[in-house]
Motif scaffolding. Sequence first.
Motif: not given
Length: 509
Positions: A392-393, A412-419
Amino acid sequence: MLNRKIKSVIMITAVIFLASAIGCKKGTFDINNTNPNSPSTVSPNLILKAALASTSSIYWGGDEQFANIYMGYWAVSGNYIPDASLLTYNETTGYAQDNWNSGYSTANNFNKVQALGAAYTNGANYQGIGMIMKVFLFQRIVDLYNNAPYSQALSSANLFPGYDQAANIYPSLVNQLDSAINIIKNAPVTADNPGSSDALFAGNMTKWQLFANTLKLKILMRLTGTSTGPAYIQQHLTGLTTASFLGAGQDATINIGYQNASSLQNPLWADLGWGTTGTATGDHAYFRACSYAVNFYNGLNDPRASCFYAVNGSGAVVGRALGSTNSTETNPVISAIGGNASSNGTTQSYGTLQSYSQGTPILTASESLFLQAEAIQRGWLTGTLATVYQSAVSESFRILGVPSYATAAATYTAQANAKVNLSASSNQLQTILLQKWAAMNTYDAVESWSDWRRTGVPTDLPVSIYPGATATHIPYRLLYPATEYAYNATNVNAQGTINVFTSKIFWQP
């Protein structure tokens, strides 16, 4: 500013007269009858292309702009005298009313496509397409206005149609989609194919079935907060898999052959880009990036920031708060909408605003996959959540033209951020919905508005900071349009007093 124009673009003039006899008035017909009107001698392929053109205009033609404002995507330019009514959410019955008026007139044309298709032996594909697109438009009307004329709509037999309860319209829409899918699936091999008159899927009837299932999923997910919703959703998703819906690369995009000519440009380009001579439109200068969305994208190193917005003279994407009165936030400083499109119409490879000839995506693959991800996370659909979410992303990056989009999306989705990182999130549903909000900027802000109304995500959505603005949250709905109060007063007044801040759509918790 939103009230300065009402756009209704039906590109094929030979077909305009089919709608004009009824216009925005509705009448009586049985929504479950596949042939409600006496068929005319007009070929359904002529009506189909015009109705799809009008649908494109409804989605990207101007009167959907309010949702981009509400959802923190867009602000307004500091170069203009502030529009107090817009910046304080002071809706009127004239506000964005083309969503209703063109919605009904276009649904009427699809009703004719359905009726004509049902009237001859090889018309099954037209019949099914007409049914699907009527559902598409009626869901949008319900999501914007709640109760609406439905069972007494779309024929001249009753010019003063009563209003159906929105909670009763939704199940009928689901049933109509199931019927349309069966009609297309069981069409005889001799059934006429709409071919080039189908400006959405070019006669690919398999994609029409995927689109219908995706639209059904979209309708079902609206019901997540209702008391009977979960059981109903599960019932109607039984037997469907992720292969039943639009997948990667399968955007539902309308393109009637847009070109750089008067009334033939893509409606988003015509509204936010440049005219046929290269002169910037008024809205190109008027609408600017909102700091809420800009800060979200920039805070997550999101390359889509420069796809949703243009970089300013300093090479940065900069937004301003809705309602800001800071006199230094002028157009050379605050980013425009759509990326860095060229005024001469040269196609650019990225952004929401790429060319006067681009198509209008009315349901992107990214949206479909986010809907699937939500259904999987809630336990109503089988599939690998992480895979569907990542797709989807990635599809959001693809449609915007981000270079090496799959790799960029994975980074982008591998960043350590729950967002953004699903595995790092303690609330995966919120992460899915937040990223869906990030993807729907400009493409369909009404979808984001509906998600916020049913789930509260984004949880920190701002309101206007304009002096005198007192709203504690954005509006819940639109007011019924002035045309209804003028021509169908008894029935619209029977809906009672509508308050945009307290009157909810039936599926809102």
